[in-house]
Design an enzyme around this catalytic site. Structure first.
Site, PDB file in Angstrom:
ATOM      1  N   THR A 182      42.512 120.220  97.482  1.00 32.07           N
ATOM      2  CA  THR A 182      42.780 119.134  97.113  1.00 32.07           C
ATOM      3  C   THR A 182      43.292 118.486  97.939  1.00 32.07           C
ATOM      4  O   THR A 182      43.861 118.529  98.504  1.00 32.07           O
ATOM      5  CB  THR A 182      43.123 119.015  95.642  1.00 32.07           C
ATOM      6  OG1 THR A 182      44.010 119.530  95.036  1.00 32.07           O
ATOM      7  CG2 THR A 182      41.456 119.169  94.820  1.00 32.07           C
ATOM      8  N   GLU A 326      36.689 119.044  92.798  1.00 31.31           N
ATOM      9  CA  GLU A 326      35.970 119.897  91.874  1.00 31.31           C
ATOM     10  C   GLU A 326      34.567 119.723  91.600  1.00 31.31           C
ATOM     11  O   GLU A 326      34.115 120.499  90.703  1.00 31.31           O
ATOM     12  CB  GLU A 326      37.252 119.268  90.656  1.00 31.31           C
ATOM     13  CG  GLU A 326      38.300 119.886  90.578  1.00 31.31           C
ATOM     14  CD  GLU A 326      39.315 118.806  91.317  1.00 31.31           C
ATOM     15  OE1 GLU A 326      40.854 119.222  91.339  1.00 31.31           O
ATOM     16  OE2 GLU A 326      38.725 118.034  91.723  1.00 31.31           O
ATOM     17  N   LYS A 436      50.771 100.068  81.812  1.00 32.60           N
ATOM     18  CA  LYS A 436      51.412 100.704  80.582  1.00 32.60           C
ATOM     19  C   LYS A 436      51.810  99.497  80.361  1.00 32.60           C
ATOM     20  O   LYS A 436      53.450  99.310  80.327  1.00 32.60           O
ATOM     21  CB  LYS A 436      51.117 101.310  79.700  1.00 32.60           C
ATOM     22  CG  LYS A 436      50.386 102.438  79.272  1.00 32.60           C
ATOM     23  CD  LYS A 436      49.694 102.159  78.120  1.00 32.60           C
ATOM     24  CE  LYS A 436      49.024 103.043  77.199  1.00 32.60           C
ATOM     25  NZ  LYS A 436      49.223 104.486  76.262  1.00 32.60           N
ATOM     26  N   TRP A 441      47.073  98.824  77.905  1.00 31.94           N
ATOM     27  CA  TRP A 441      46.626  99.140  79.553  1.00 31.94           C
ATOM     28  C   TRP A 441      46.175  97.775  80.454  1.00 31.94           C
ATOM     29  O   TRP A 441      45.442  97.083  80.086  1.00 31.94           O
ATOM     30  CB  TRP A 441      45.362  99.672  79.626  1.00 31.94           C
ATOM     31  CG  TRP A 441      46.150 101.301  79.284  1.00 31.94           C
ATOM     32  CD1 TRP A 441      47.012 101.716  78.404  1.00 31.94           C
ATOM     33  CD2 TRP A 441      44.996 102.534  78.610  1.00 31.94           C
ATOM     34  NE1 TRP A 441      46.619 103.639  78.309  1.00 31.94           N
ATOM     35  CE2 TRP A 441      45.598 103.340  78.592  1.00 31.94           C
ATOM     36  CE3 TRP A 441      44.282 102.704  79.477  1.00 31.94           C
ATOM     37  CZ2 TRP A 441      45.496 104.804  77.774  1.00 31.94           C
ATOM     38  CZ3 TRP A 441      42.932 103.208  79.089  1.00 31.94           C
ATOM     39  CH2 TRP A 441      43.810 105.026  78.533  1.00 31.94           C
TER      40      TRP A 441
END
Length: 551
Positions: A182, A326, A436, A441
């Site tokens: 990654t 992944e 937030k 959100w």
């Protein structure tokens, strides 16, 4: 290459060599355009495997590559895992300290490196020789080696003289075949191993109609780097389909991509949005023939709606896809379901702007902060979890990371998503990037896409900035187009956002910047932006009372 009952990469190369020996492999290199075919490819991969054997590399050992997209790099894709070793593609755009960590963690035995990346590798080695202690040879991709302090040999010399036949072993499907790390934007890079079976099943899923299928009359040009999650699996699926490969080589400019599309008849290509934004600008300013191009795959980050419309106007289908290191990487593809094909254009466009439908073979769930499933109503937010045959279940030599990122057999993707009633997944943010504000959100990704839909904006990124009353407020950082009026830009963008979103979603400030910094995989580097622009004074006191979230 022999086959067997296990699911491995070997049958894909065998099929291409046997059924399509004359199909071309075209490569743009430092030396110019190089042409070969599957028959020659089979000979050269055998030579590579024999050379690795003779050098003492083999069973289970990791072979690193630091290379662009070209025919020699493609030879390692089947040559290395086919003889039982593990191909470790290394992202050369990572910081030196990350490359040092990756090579040491993987214990690579040898590294294949492009001439243009040789200074990068030399610098990383000189700065920390111990991290490269496992490496006993560097193979420079080309016919000669420039002056270097590394123990290096030219690729052509390395394989020269070796037999063009090789006794390919019968491999267990659980044998590690690939390794990719990654990008490490939130800590040390994490290694993801791909077994032979994972790459086989990912390839077969891509070949379904719900994936990104490749037929023998396709001409495929992966612009997404081969060091980035196996170029999204296209070198494998293109070979499995017996199609023509076109590799764009080192640092292709929009003019290079346009020329390859025209000259080679490219039908399918793939890359991150910034690549296609560059091609769009080039097409608008030049006479470019895109008539051969059928499909253009976009991943890495969301494609603006305007980009989809642009390529629709040029009779090119833009296909949204999503995935991660992944997930090997493809997890969703935004095809239009059969019962929606007769819907109006705007309805179909809405589906295509989303990340899409889960690919056959995978399962997913979306859960809230309490771990409860959220409804598929297109509005409820939650974290996306996925599992399946080509989704990793652990990180390489990182048990603490494995414990944190997996639950109940699912990978916790870190992507905050909604799922609509038709099953289309839409990423609204990364868990670490969602804003937030007043307990509600705000999706930074949605705001970015809306900002980039404005004619005066070339690129836009949105970050959350601390706020004394509302916890966080959105800050927009925009790169204006050349002819934009920056004096009226902020007011215009505020009005533009208000047309589609509530007042409390409107960024409190708009900061004009020269360029949005990118990560090593071409995504917006929010970490760097937060470090430079995360000052509360940029938004403090700027949100009006009537623009606060309704509670």
């Amino acid at each position: 290459m022999p086959g067997g009952t296990d699911q491995t990469l070997q049958p894909f190369a065998w099929r291409a060599e046997t059924l399509y020996p004359d199909t071309e492999i075209v490569s743009r290199t430092h030396e110019g355009i190089v042409r070969s075919d599957y028959s020659e490819y089979a000979d050269r991969t055998a030579q590579l495997a024999n050379a690795l054997d003779a050098a003492g590399y083999g069973d289970g050992e990791r072979i690193g590559t630091v290379c662009w997209n070209h025919h020699r790099h493609f030879e390692t894709y089947f040559g290395v895992p086919g003889m039982g070793a593990q191909l470790h593609t290394i992202n050369p755009l990572l910081p030196d300290k990350h490359i040092q960590y990756i090579v040491e963690n993987a214990a690579d035995r040898t590294i294949f490196v492009d001439q243009s990346f040789l200074p990068k590798v030399e610098g990383a080695v000189a700065d920390d020789p111990e991290s490269f202690a496992s490496v006993d040879r560097y193979v420079v991709m080309g016919g000669q080696v420039p002056e270097t302090e590394l123990d290096a040999v030219a690729y052509e010399s390395f394989i020269e003289g070796h037999s063009t036949t090789y006794d390919w072993p019968t491999l267990d499907e659980e044998r590690p075949a690939g390794l990719c790390y990654t990008s490490g934007t939130t800590g040390k890079p994490k290694g993801v191993e791909y077994t032979q079976q994972m790459l086989w099943s990912h390839t077969m899923a891509l070949q379904t109609p719900q994936g990104i299928p490749v037929a023998d009359d396709d001409v495929v040009m992966p612009v997404v780097p081969m060091f980035h999650v196996n170029a999204w699996g296209l070198p494998f699926s293109t070979t499995a389909g017996g199609a023509k490969h076109v590799y764009p080589g080192p640092q292709p400019e929009p003019a290079d991509l346009a020329a390859l599309i025209e000259d080679e008849g490219v039908t399918l290509t793939a890359g991150v949005p910034t690549v296609w934004l560059g091609l769009m600008e080039y097409v608008e300013d030049n006479d470019v023939d895109l008539s051969s191009l059928d499909r253009l795959v976009v991943g890495g980050s969301a494609a603006p709606e305007a980009m989809i419309r642009f390529f629709d106007d040029h009779d090119v289908e833009l296909i949204h896809a999503w995935g991660m290191t992944e997930t090997a990487p493809v997890g969703t593809v935004a095809h239009v379901k059969a019962d929606l094909e007769d819907a109006d254009y705007e309805t179909r466009l809405d589906k295509r702007t989303k990340q899409g439908l889960i690919v056959p073979g995978l399962e997913f769930r979306v859960v809230d902060d309490a771990g409860e499933a959220v409804p598929h109503d297109g509005e409820a937010f939650g974290e996306l979890h996925v599992r399946g045959p080509w989704v990793t279940t652990e990180y390489f030599a990182r048990p603490e990371a494995t414990e944190a990122e997996f639950v109940d057999g699912y990978l916790k993707t870190g992507d905050v998503v909604t799922v609509d009633g038709d099953g289309y997944i839409k990423i609204v943010d990364r868990a670490k990037d969602v804003i937030k504000s007043g307990g509600e959100w705000i999706s930074s990704v949605e705001l970015e896409n809306e900002l980039m839909a404005h004619e005066a904006v070339a690129e836009a990124a949105v970050i959350g900035v601390p706020h004394e009353r509302w916890q966080e407020r959105p800050l927009a950082l925009v790169v204006p187009t050349e002819d934009a009026d920056t004096g009226t830009l902020e007011a215009g963008l505020r009005e533009h956002i208000l047309a589609s979103y509530p007042k409390w979603w409107v960024p409190d400030s708009v900061v004009v910047i020269d360029e949005v910094p990118k990560t090593a995989t071409g995504k917006f580097n929010k970490q760097a932006l937060r470090a430079e622009y995360g000052d509360e004074s940029l938004v403090e006191g700027r949100v009006p009372e009537d623009a606060a979230p309704e509670r």
